[in-house]
Scaffold this motif. Structure first.
Motif, PDB file in Angstrom:
ATOM      1  N   LEU A 211       0.921  -1.272  -0.097  1.00  0.00           N
ATOM      2  CA  LEU A 211       0.065   0.416   0.040  1.00  0.00           C
ATOM      3  C   LEU A 211       0.547   1.194   0.054  1.00  0.00           C
ATOM      4  O   LEU A 211       1.954   1.222   0.681  1.00  0.00           O
ATOM      5  N   SER A 212       0.515   2.026  -0.983  1.00  0.00           N
ATOM      6  CA  SER A 212       1.294   3.474  -0.882  1.00  0.00           C
ATOM      7  C   SER A 212       0.374   4.655  -0.391  1.00  0.00           C
ATOM      8  O   SER A 212      -0.528   4.711  -0.421  1.00  0.00           O
ATOM      9  N   LEU A 213       1.433   5.603   0.267  1.00  0.00           N
ATOM     10  CA  LEU A 213       0.822   6.927   0.355  1.00  0.00           C
ATOM     11  C   LEU A 213       1.953   8.042   0.258  1.00  0.00           C
ATOM     12  O   LEU A 213       3.064   7.719   0.353  1.00  0.00           O
ATOM     13  N   THR A 214       1.386   9.280  -0.216  1.00  0.00           N
ATOM     14  CA  THR A 214       2.144  10.360  -0.487  1.00  0.00           C
ATOM     15  C   THR A 214       1.577  11.359   0.337  1.00  0.00           C
ATOM     16  O   THR A 214       0.503  11.635   0.598  1.00  0.00           O
ATOM     17  N   SER A 215       2.571  12.423   0.798  1.00  0.00           N
ATOM     18  CA  SER A 215       2.240  13.491   1.793  1.00  0.00           C
ATOM     19  C   SER A 215       1.675  14.638   0.976  1.00  0.00           C
ATOM     20  O   SER A 215       1.789  14.519  -0.376  1.00  0.00           O
ATOM     21  N   ALA A 216       1.135  15.490   1.460  1.00  0.00           N
ATOM     22  CA  ALA A 216       0.687  16.681   1.148  1.00  0.00           C
ATOM     23  C   ALA A 216       2.127  17.531   0.556  1.00  0.00           C
ATOM     24  O   ALA A 216       3.027  17.336   1.259  1.00  0.00           O
ATOM     25  N   ALA A 217       1.823  18.351  -0.290  1.00  0.00           N
ATOM     26  CA  ALA A 217       2.999  19.164  -0.535  1.00  0.00           C
ATOM     27  C   ALA A 217       3.324  20.141   0.292  1.00  0.00           C
ATOM     28  O   ALA A 217       2.644  20.674   1.224  1.00  0.00           O
ATOM     29  N   TYR A 218       4.639  20.418   0.565  1.00  0.00           N
ATOM     30  CA  TYR A 218       5.268  21.313   1.462  1.00  0.00           C
ATOM     31  C   TYR A 218       6.075  22.273   0.469  1.00  0.00           C
ATOM     32  O   TYR A 218       7.080  22.089  -0.290  1.00  0.00           O
ATOM     33  N   PRO A 219       5.353  23.481   0.265  1.00  0.00           N
ATOM     34  CA  PRO A 219       5.822  24.547  -0.487  1.00  0.00           C
ATOM     35  C   PRO A 219       6.996  25.255  -0.064  1.00  0.00           C
ATOM     36  O   PRO A 219       7.237  25.579   1.158  1.00  0.00           O
ATOM     37  N   ILE A 220       7.853  25.587  -1.093  1.00  0.00           N
ATOM     38  CA  ILE A 220       9.121  26.335  -0.772  1.00  0.00           C
ATOM     39  C   ILE A 220       9.067  27.532  -1.952  1.00  0.00           C
ATOM     40  O   ILE A 220       8.648  27.437  -2.925  1.00  0.00           O
ATOM     41  N   THR A 221       9.196  28.850  -1.265  1.00  0.00           N
ATOM     42  CA  THR A 221       9.363  29.880  -1.774  1.00  0.00           C
ATOM     43  C   THR A 221      10.510  30.511  -1.659  1.00  0.00           C
ATOM     44  O   THR A 221      11.298  30.230  -0.633  1.00  0.00           O
ATOM     45  N   PHE A 222      10.900  31.760  -2.595  1.00  0.00           N
ATOM     46  CA  PHE A 222      12.165  32.591  -2.457  1.00  0.00           C
ATOM     47  C   PHE A 222      11.808  33.445  -1.122  1.00  0.00           C
ATOM     48  O   PHE A 222      10.757  34.040  -1.341  1.00  0.00           O
ATOM     49  N   ALA A 223      13.042  33.815  -0.375  1.00  0.00           N
ATOM     50  CA  ALA A 223      12.759  34.730   0.828  1.00  0.00           C
ATOM     51  C   ALA A 223      13.034  36.146   0.087  1.00  0.00           C
ATOM     52  O   ALA A 223      13.884  36.406  -0.801  1.00  0.00           O
ATOM     53  N   VAL A 224      12.471  36.980   0.336  1.00  0.00           N
ATOM     54  CA  VAL A 224      12.581  38.403   0.038  1.00  0.00           C
ATOM     55  C   VAL A 224      12.826  39.139   1.302  1.00  0.00           C
ATOM     56  O   VAL A 224      11.999  38.975   2.492  1.00  0.00           O
ATOM     57  N   ALA A 225      13.037  40.524   1.106  1.00  0.00           N
ATOM     58  CA  ALA A 225      13.226  41.315   2.291  1.00  0.00           C
ATOM     59  C   ALA A 225      11.649  41.650   2.707  1.00  0.00           C
ATOM     60  O   ALA A 225      10.815  41.968   1.869  1.00  0.00           O
ATOM     61  N   PRO A 226      11.347  41.785   4.005  1.00  0.00           N
ATOM     62  CA  PRO A 226       9.979  42.087   4.578  1.00  0.00           C
ATOM     63  C   PRO A 226       9.491  43.370   3.769  1.00  0.00           C
ATOM     64  O   PRO A 226       8.232  43.588   3.547  1.00  0.00           O
ATOM     65  N   VAL A 227      10.221  44.521   3.819  1.00  0.00           N
ATOM     66  CA  VAL A 227       9.698  45.832   3.390  1.00  0.00           C
ATOM     67  C   VAL A 227      10.744  46.279   2.212  1.00  0.00           C
ATOM     68  O   VAL A 227      12.152  46.435   2.690  1.00  0.00           O
ATOM     69  N   ILE A 228      10.442  46.521   1.429  1.00  0.00           N
ATOM     70  CA  ILE A 228      11.381  47.083   0.283  1.00  0.00           C
ATOM     71  C   ILE A 228      10.758  48.609  -0.330  1.00  0.00           C
ATOM     72  O   ILE A 228       9.478  48.480  -0.799  1.00  0.00           O
ATOM     73  N   THR A 229      11.518  49.466  -0.359  1.00  0.00           N
ATOM     74  CA  THR A 229      11.285  50.793  -0.705  1.00  0.00           C
ATOM     75  C   THR A 229      12.159  51.365  -1.508  1.00  0.00           C
ATOM     76  O   THR A 229      13.365  50.943  -1.512  1.00  0.00           O
ATOM     77  N   ILE A 230      11.661  52.374  -2.055  1.00  0.00           N
ATOM     78  CA  ILE A 230      12.729  53.318  -3.049  1.00  0.00           C
ATOM     79  C   ILE A 230      13.355  54.372  -2.099  1.00  0.00           C
ATOM     80  O   ILE A 230      12.597  55.338  -1.432  1.00  0.00           O
ATOM     81  N   LEU A 231      14.628  54.522  -2.176  1.00  0.00           N
ATOM     82  CA  LEU A 231      15.206  55.330  -1.188  1.00  0.00           C
ATOM     83  C   LEU A 231      15.977  56.506  -2.102  1.00  0.00           C
ATOM     84  O   LEU A 231      16.688  56.147  -3.446  1.00  0.00           O
ATOM     85  N   GLY A 232      15.706  57.846  -1.959  1.00  0.00           N
ATOM     86  CA  GLY A 232      15.986  58.941  -2.968  1.00  0.00           C
ATOM     87  C   GLY A 232      15.557  60.198  -2.771  1.00  0.00           C
ATOM     88  O   GLY A 232      14.341  60.378  -1.831  1.00  0.00           O
ATOM     89  N   PRO A 233      15.652  61.278  -3.285  1.00  0.00           N
ATOM     90  CA  PRO A 233      15.315  62.635  -3.207  1.00  0.00           C
ATOM     91  C   PRO A 233      13.842  62.808  -3.595  1.00  0.00           C
ATOM     92  O   PRO A 233      13.558  62.030  -4.627  1.00  0.00           O
ATOM     93  N   ASN A 234      12.771  63.534  -3.069  1.00  0.00           N
ATOM     94  CA  ASN A 234      11.427  63.837  -3.537  1.00  0.00           C
ATOM     95  C   ASN A 234      11.568  65.059  -4.635  1.00  0.00           C
ATOM     96  O   ASN A 234      10.490  65.153  -5.163  1.00  0.00           O
ATOM     97  N   LEU A 235      12.510  65.585  -4.620  1.00  0.00           N
ATOM     98  CA  LEU A 235      12.654  66.667  -5.493  1.00  0.00           C
ATOM     99  C   LEU A 235      13.919  66.635  -6.190  1.00  0.00           C
ATOM    100  O   LEU A 235      15.040  66.677  -5.663  1.00  0.00           O
TER     101      LEU A 235
END
Length: 493
Positions: A211-235
């Motif tokens: 008898l065979s059994l397969t587990s549910a998928a264990y998803p793997i994703t790429f890690a990214v920085a939690p907050v990414i913003t643009i840094l630079g002058p507003n004028l």
């Protein structure tokens, strides 16, 4: 003495009889709380997928608790079982059929109780019973441990662990495309090397007893920085440098501008003003490599944008207020205006803190008004509008409004038409003609702009009955089709 002995014997016999009948009356299945119970034993202790499980039932109780230990428990020889599918092994043991779902089995044991108060007497209660249910749950298979996010572009080996499955001699693994790792392991863990550019799912499979059994998928994703913003002058006056905060490894940056005529951006993040553009640009970026990440845009002001418009506030006529629409980063506003047909140009500079407001008290006429803003990059071009104003003209000077405050009737009436001004007359209404050809309408509004009362002049006069309007401040609009004048009216009953 004989009578005393006879009485004593009778009392002893009565007491023994009372004990006998009391014990006989009280003897039931729950007498003396012997706490009957069934104890289960399974073999194997943890059920194996696809194999039968042996279940044994044993009758237990807390022991004798009766007077003089004369209470005896007699369990019956066999156990009665109920459940989905099983075979009987012996009087108290069954073999549960293989299953990949949770199954339940119930055991029932009968027993008798015998109470012996003395060697010559006894009482008995038969067919007492105790019942208990056991659930046999087949183990589950799952990936239980291992990194679910991996760095983009990183090939650091990762170890993944599956739950131990009884009876399994090997574990088969499925890895994300391009990852390098074993297809089968003898234990429930495996080490794999990511390729740094793809992710996906990790799965594990087993085969036990066919008898065979397969587990549910264990998803793997790429890690990214939690907050990414643009840094630079507003004028940006000529150029500015922009960067991405917390850039993840393995990604390349693509800069995006909503107005290519305003900024020229190269891959290193240097933005240069082009074509003498002045205005706002939305600057955003995309990270490309291991998937795509869109960075929220920011507004960048380029050069010295001009005010987008000029508005007029005539609510305090004969004074007029003009406001420039706020220009980004403006430190001051420079105004020019002339009144036709005189053509004399007048100027004034106002600080940005006052929103660029100027005040004109020049009465009626046509005005051409221009304004420009100044910021640290320099001066903007002019924004120009033409206004025709009639404050102090015929309608406002031609009528009187009384009383104010008013309690019952508000009267709007034409004033004298001779050469005297209103200020020179002690009572303008006494000098007013009895009939007037002045034609106009009146509306009384609340603060929400709802018209509460209205009327059209007859002989130059309008009476508005306000007796039914609550106390408060209201607004009277008078119009002759050419101009509209506004006044505040207080109602006090």
């Amino acid at each position: 003495m004989k009578n005393y002995s006879k009485i004593s014997s009778l009392l002893i016999l009565f007491f023994m009889s009372a004990v006998y009948f009391e014990g006989k009356a009280q003897l039931q299945c729950n007498t003396y709380n012997i706490s009957p119970n069934i104890a289960f034993t399974t073999n194997p202790a943890i059920p194996i997928f696809g194999q039968s499980t042996s279940i044994s039932a044993a009758f237990t109780y807390s022991g004798f608790a009766a007077e003089n230990n004369y209470l005896t428990v007699y369990p019956h020889a066999s156990v009665t079982w109920s459940g989905p599918s099983f075979t009987t092994v012996n009087t108290n043991t069954i073999s549960a059929a293989p299953s990949n779902i949770t199954t339940s089995y119930t055991a029932t044991i009968n027993y008798d109780l015998v109470f012996n108060p003395n060697p010559s007497t006894s009482q008995r209660v038969n067919n007492c019973s105790v019942t208990k249910t056991i659930s046999i749950t087949q183990p589950t298979l799952s990936v239980t441990n291992g990194a679910q996010t991996v760095p983009c572009g990183n090939s650091t080996p990762q170890t993944y662990t599956a739950s131990v499955f009884p009876g399994a001699s090997s574990y088969s693994w499925t890895w994300p495309s391009g990852w390098s790792g074993p297809a089968t392991t003898s234990s429930n863990s495996a080490t794999v090397t990511p390729n740094g550019s793809t992710v996906g799912n990790v799965k594990v499979s087993i085969t036990v007893n066919g008898l065979s059994l397969t587990s549910a998928a264990y998803p793997i994703t790429f890690a990214v920085a939690p907050v990414i913003t643009i840094l630079g002058p507003n004028l940006v006056c000529s150029s500015g440098t922009y960067a991405i905060s917390s850039p993840p490894a393995g990604y390349s940056i693509t800069w995006i501008s909503s107005n290519t005529n305003g900024l020229s951006i190269n891959p290193s993040g240097l933005a240069t003003r082009v074509n003498n553009f002045s205005g706002q640009v939305t600057l955003s970026a995309a990270l490309n490599g291991c998937g795509s990440i869109t960075i929220p845009g920011v507004n960048v002001v380029v050069g010295s944008p001009a005010p987008t418009g000029i508005s007029i506030d005539a609510s305090t006529c004969p004074e007029y207020y003009f406001d420039a629409a706020l220009a980004p980063f403006a430190t001051s506003y420079f105004w020019q205006w002339n009144k036709d047909p005189a053509g004399t140009i007048r100027t004034k500079t106002t600080p940005s803190s006052s929103s660029g407001r100027i005040t004109l008290v020049d009465g009626s006429g046509t005005y051409r008004i221009g304004v420009r803003a100044t910021n640290s990059c320099g001066q903007s071009g002019f924004t120009v509008r033409t206004f025709t104003m009639s404050c102090g003209g015929s309608l406002r000077s031609a009528v009187s409004i009384s009383p104010n405050p008013v309690s019952d009737v508000l009267t709007i009436e034409a004033v004298p038409t001779d050469s005297a001004s209103i200020g020179e007359l002690e009572n303008p209404l006494q000098s007013a003609p009895k009939e007037s050809t002045l034609s106009y309408t009146a509306q009384l509004l609340n603060a929400q702009g709802t018209v509460l009362k209205s009327g059209r002049s007859k002989g130059g006069k309008i009476d508005l009955d306000v007796i039914d309007i609550p106390i408060g401040t209201y607004y009277l609009h008078l119009s002759n089709g050419v101009e509209t004048v506004k006044s505040q009216i207080a109602i006090k009953h």
